[in-house]
Enzyme design. Sequence first.
Site, PDB file in Angstrom:
ATOM      1  N   GLY A   1       0.853  -1.192   0.000  1.00  0.00           N
ATOM      2  CA  GLY A   1       0.000   0.000   0.000  1.00  0.00           C
ATOM      3  C   GLY A   1       0.876   1.224   0.000  1.00  0.00           C
ATOM      4  O   GLY A   1       2.063   1.140   0.331  1.00  0.00           O
TER       5      GLY A   1
ATOM      6  N   CYS B   1       5.329  -6.065   1.829  1.00  0.00           N
ATOM      7  CA  CYS B   1       5.721  -4.656   1.789  1.00  0.00           C
ATOM      8  C   CYS B   1       4.996  -3.859   2.881  1.00  0.00           C
ATOM      9  O   CYS B   1       5.244  -4.075   4.062  1.00  0.00           O
ATOM     10  CB  CYS B   1       5.497  -4.097   0.388  1.00  0.00           C
ATOM     11  SG  CYS B   1       6.391  -2.568   0.113  1.00  0.00           S
ATOM     12  N   TYR B   2       4.056  -2.990   2.526  1.00  0.00           N
ATOM     13  CA  TYR B   2       3.313  -2.264   3.567  1.00  0.00           C
ATOM     14  C   TYR B   2       2.672  -3.251   4.546  1.00  0.00           C
ATOM     15  O   TYR B   2       2.641  -3.025   5.760  1.00  0.00           O
ATOM     16  CB  TYR B   2       2.233  -1.390   2.916  1.00  0.00           C
ATOM     17  CG  TYR B   2       1.374  -0.638   3.913  1.00  0.00           C
ATOM     18  CD1 TYR B   2       1.805   0.575   4.460  1.00  0.00           C
ATOM     19  CD2 TYR B   2       0.136  -1.141   4.325  1.00  0.00           C
ATOM     20  CE1 TYR B   2       1.037   1.261   5.378  1.00  0.00           C
ATOM     21  CE2 TYR B   2      -0.643  -0.468   5.250  1.00  0.00           C
ATOM     22  CZ  TYR B   2      -0.194   0.733   5.773  1.00  0.00           C
ATOM     23  OH  TYR B   2      -0.953   1.413   6.685  1.00  0.00           O
TER      24      TYR B   2
ATOM     25  N   HIS C   1       8.263  -7.725  -3.156  1.00  0.00           N
ATOM     26  CA  HIS C   1       6.991  -8.132  -3.770  1.00  0.00           C
ATOM     27  C   HIS C   1       7.139  -9.501  -4.442  1.00  0.00           C
ATOM     28  O   HIS C   1       7.575  -9.576  -5.592  1.00  0.00           O
ATOM     29  CB  HIS C   1       6.551  -7.089  -4.798  1.00  0.00           C
ATOM     30  CG  HIS C   1       6.063  -5.834  -4.165  1.00  0.00           C
ATOM     31  ND1 HIS C   1       4.758  -5.648  -3.774  1.00  0.00           N
ATOM     32  CD2 HIS C   1       6.723  -4.717  -3.806  1.00  0.00           C
ATOM     33  CE1 HIS C   1       4.628  -4.462  -3.210  1.00  0.00           C
ATOM     34  NE2 HIS C   1       5.796  -3.861  -3.214  1.00  0.00           N
TER      35      HIS C   1
ATOM     36  N   GLU D   1       4.913 -11.260  -5.673  1.00  0.00           N
ATOM     37  CA  GLU D   1       3.905 -11.458  -6.718  1.00  0.00           C
ATOM     38  C   GLU D   1       4.345 -10.961  -8.093  1.00  0.00           C
ATOM     39  O   GLU D   1       3.737 -11.305  -9.092  1.00  0.00           O
ATOM     40  CB  GLU D   1       2.583 -10.789  -6.311  1.00  0.00           C
ATOM     41  CG  GLU D   1       2.570  -9.255  -6.308  1.00  0.00           C
ATOM     42  CD  GLU D   1       3.159  -8.633  -5.024  1.00  0.00           C
ATOM     43  OE1 GLU D   1       3.886  -9.348  -4.307  1.00  0.00           O
ATOM     44  OE2 GLU D   1       2.923  -7.444  -4.772  1.00  0.00           O
TER      45      GLU D   1
ATOM     46  N   GLY E   1     -19.863 -11.755 -28.864  1.00  0.00           N
ATOM     47  CA  GLY E   1     -18.936 -12.630 -29.584  1.00  0.00           C
ATOM     48  C   GLY E   1     -17.569 -12.651 -28.922  1.00  0.00           C
ATOM     49  O   GLY E   1     -16.727 -13.468 -29.247  1.00  0.00           O
TER      50      GLY E   1
ATOM     51  N   ASP F   1     -15.671 -12.984 -22.855  1.00  0.00           N
ATOM     52  CA  ASP F   1     -16.407 -12.862 -21.594  1.00  0.00           C
ATOM     53  C   ASP F   1     -17.918 -13.051 -21.796  1.00  0.00           C
ATOM     54  O   ASP F   1     -18.561 -13.807 -21.063  1.00  0.00           O
ATOM     55  CB  ASP F   1     -16.136 -11.506 -20.927  1.00  0.00           C
ATOM     56  CG  ASP F   1     -14.650 -11.310 -20.651  1.00  0.00           C
ATOM     57  OD1 ASP F   1     -13.919 -12.320 -20.650  1.00  0.00           O
ATOM     58  OD2 ASP F   1     -14.229 -10.159 -20.461  1.00  0.00           O
ATOM     59  N   SER F   2     -18.471 -12.356 -22.783  1.00  0.00           N
ATOM     60  CA  SER F   2     -19.927 -12.490 -22.940  1.00  0.00           C
ATOM     61  C   SER F   2     -20.286 -13.891 -23.425  1.00  0.00           C
ATOM     62  O   SER F   2     -21.325 -14.440 -23.057  1.00  0.00           O
ATOM     63  CB  SER F   2     -20.511 -11.397 -23.851  1.00  0.00           C
ATOM     64  OG  SER F   2     -20.218 -11.631 -25.197  1.00  0.00           O
ATOM     65  N   SER F   3     -19.417 -14.512 -24.219  1.00  0.00           N
ATOM     66  CA  SER F   3     -19.708 -15.869 -24.696  1.00  0.00           C
ATOM     67  C   SER F   3     -19.697 -16.874 -23.545  1.00  0.00           C
ATOM     68  O   SER F   3     -20.553 -17.749 -23.460  1.00  0.00           O
ATOM     69  CB  SER F   3     -18.686 -16.314 -25.745  1.00  0.00           C
ATOM     70  OG  SER F   3     -18.749 -15.479 -26.859  1.00  0.00           O
TER      71      SER F   3
ATOM     72  N   LYS G   1      -9.174 -13.567 -16.358  1.00  0.00           N
ATOM     73  CA  LYS G   1      -9.396 -13.853 -17.780  1.00  0.00           C
ATOM     74  C   LYS G   1      -9.056 -15.311 -18.160  1.00  0.00           C
ATOM     75  O   LYS G   1      -9.823 -15.972 -18.849  1.00  0.00           O
ATOM     76  CB  LYS G   1      -8.542 -12.902 -18.627  1.00  0.00           C
ATOM     77  CG  LYS G   1      -8.865 -12.928 -20.099  1.00  0.00           C
ATOM     78  CD  LYS G   1     -10.095 -12.109 -20.356  1.00  0.00           C
ATOM     79  CE  LYS G   1     -10.435 -12.003 -21.811  1.00  0.00           C
ATOM     80  NZ  LYS G   1     -11.532 -11.047 -22.026  1.00  0.00           N
TER      81      LYS G   1
END
Length: 519
Positions: free
Chosen positions: A61, A88-89, A178, A180, A233, A236-238, A375
């Site tokens: 942070g 970290c923070y 970090h 990550e 199409g 995500d929406s599919s 995703k």
Amino acid sequence: MIGGKGMSQETVLILDFGGQYNQLIARRVRECGVYCEVRRYTTPLAELKAMAPIGIIFTGGPGSVYDPAAPQADPEIFKLDVPILGICYGCQLLAHNLGGKVTAAQSDTAREYGKTETFFDTKCKLFQDLPERSVTWMSHGDYMERVPQGFTLAAHSAACPNVAICDEDRGFYGVQFHPEVAHTENGTAMIRNFLYEVCGAAGDWSMGDFKHSAIQAVREKIGQGKVLLALSGGVDSSVAAALMAEAVGSQLTCVFVDHGLMRLNEGDEVEAAFRQWDVNFIRVNAKALFLSKLAGVSEPEAKRKIIGEEFIRVFEAEAKKIGRIDYLVQGTIYPDVIESGLGDAAVIKSHHNVGGLPDYVDFKEIIEPLRLLFKDEVRQLGRELGLPEYLVTRQPFPGPGLAIRVIGDVTKEKLDVLRLADFIFRDEIAKAGLEKTMNQYFAVLTNTRSVGVMGDGRTYDYTVALRSVTTDDFMTADWTRIPYEVLDRVSVRIVNEVPHVNRIVYDITSKPPATVEWE
Ligand code: XMP
């Protein structure tokens, strides 16, 4: 909430103190096969306890723990008998709360930024089975002057004696760097050690389980209600549509506005993918409408605006035909949720507005079945649901479609030329096995015509530009170094197979200064 973890799943809580890499921490934990959720540090302790986390990670942070206005954790969190990893923070917060002393680093040496050679005590569970020496990514201006009682030092660098601290008895660990970010060597392995060696995770996060629990939750929520979804199409929406189709079948109506601005065969592919479900699939042929609205318009923002407005109008007209709707589905995914503030009321409203649709359609509630997925998890879920690979691995495609890849005014003839050239480019990239070396690649029909020679005759035809970028986040991007022989094959095929094109250029500009799209 729709689509959460399965009932038996173990959860890691990521307590967000406003750091810039928080999404990445969650990403890494999931990659290690453990389900996690990010919550703001202000979330009441009772709510955090109700999640029954097997471990807690405090994020980084921007604050300083000794600043009275700095984000603080509820001190009771240290009494939950749950392991904590502070990053970290988060590490400084741990030290500050448990009797250590954190101060602003007095010298440039104790204030560390960037890649730092670090030495580890591999007896500490966090660093178990890892090299004793590796590079970490640091970004801290504060310094742990005194570590809390019960803690030992577990890593140091040339500038800093206490890069990592641990109290193995209580399961408390803190790292100044970090783990990550990709720049930290073995960072994911350290997170994995925390999850498996310290928290005792079993690693039961799988898309198959998620699918079943999400379907069940959707069914319970919706009952006999009617559901509407705007299918673009895109991935995500599919996937959202496939999940809803599996869960509620014919109670779902998918409206697919075919604006005629998609790539070759794309509309048919999307339609074909949904034939396996008993859903109401409405493909609205709005090609002529969009072309007429776009006629003579060459300014990029004007094109975008027309397409956005027309899309909503067509969708609204279809929704009205359906009549009463209970739920509207949106394909919001976890990065959107985290970026826009972790799912409070204000956020749902902003998605509302971004989507643009809810203001125009009367419905009871929005459902976001993918709002806890990243995703690549969405893609995995798509596979679990039986969507074809070409749909789940589809590269990003802008909402305004090919209209912003035909430079200048848009006509059916130009769209057809572009569609074919774009197909050949993608086809050759696939044949060369290069898809994974680039994140987005497409053809652009420039508004330039030039003189050429074909056979014995003079030509005066269009120039097609090829564009390919390699990027992590699309905020910045590098142009892809496609091998010359592949570019050559694409060029030869396009000029031979696509009428009205006699010149091919390759865009070698990065973003910035250029953007990915030309318009
Ligand atoms: P730019 O051109 O801004 O593109 O560097 C970055 C990414 O965003 C996509 N893009 C859009 N997506 N509507 C969308 O849904 C748009 O109007 C739009 N414009 C750009 C682009 O394809 C790339 O992935």
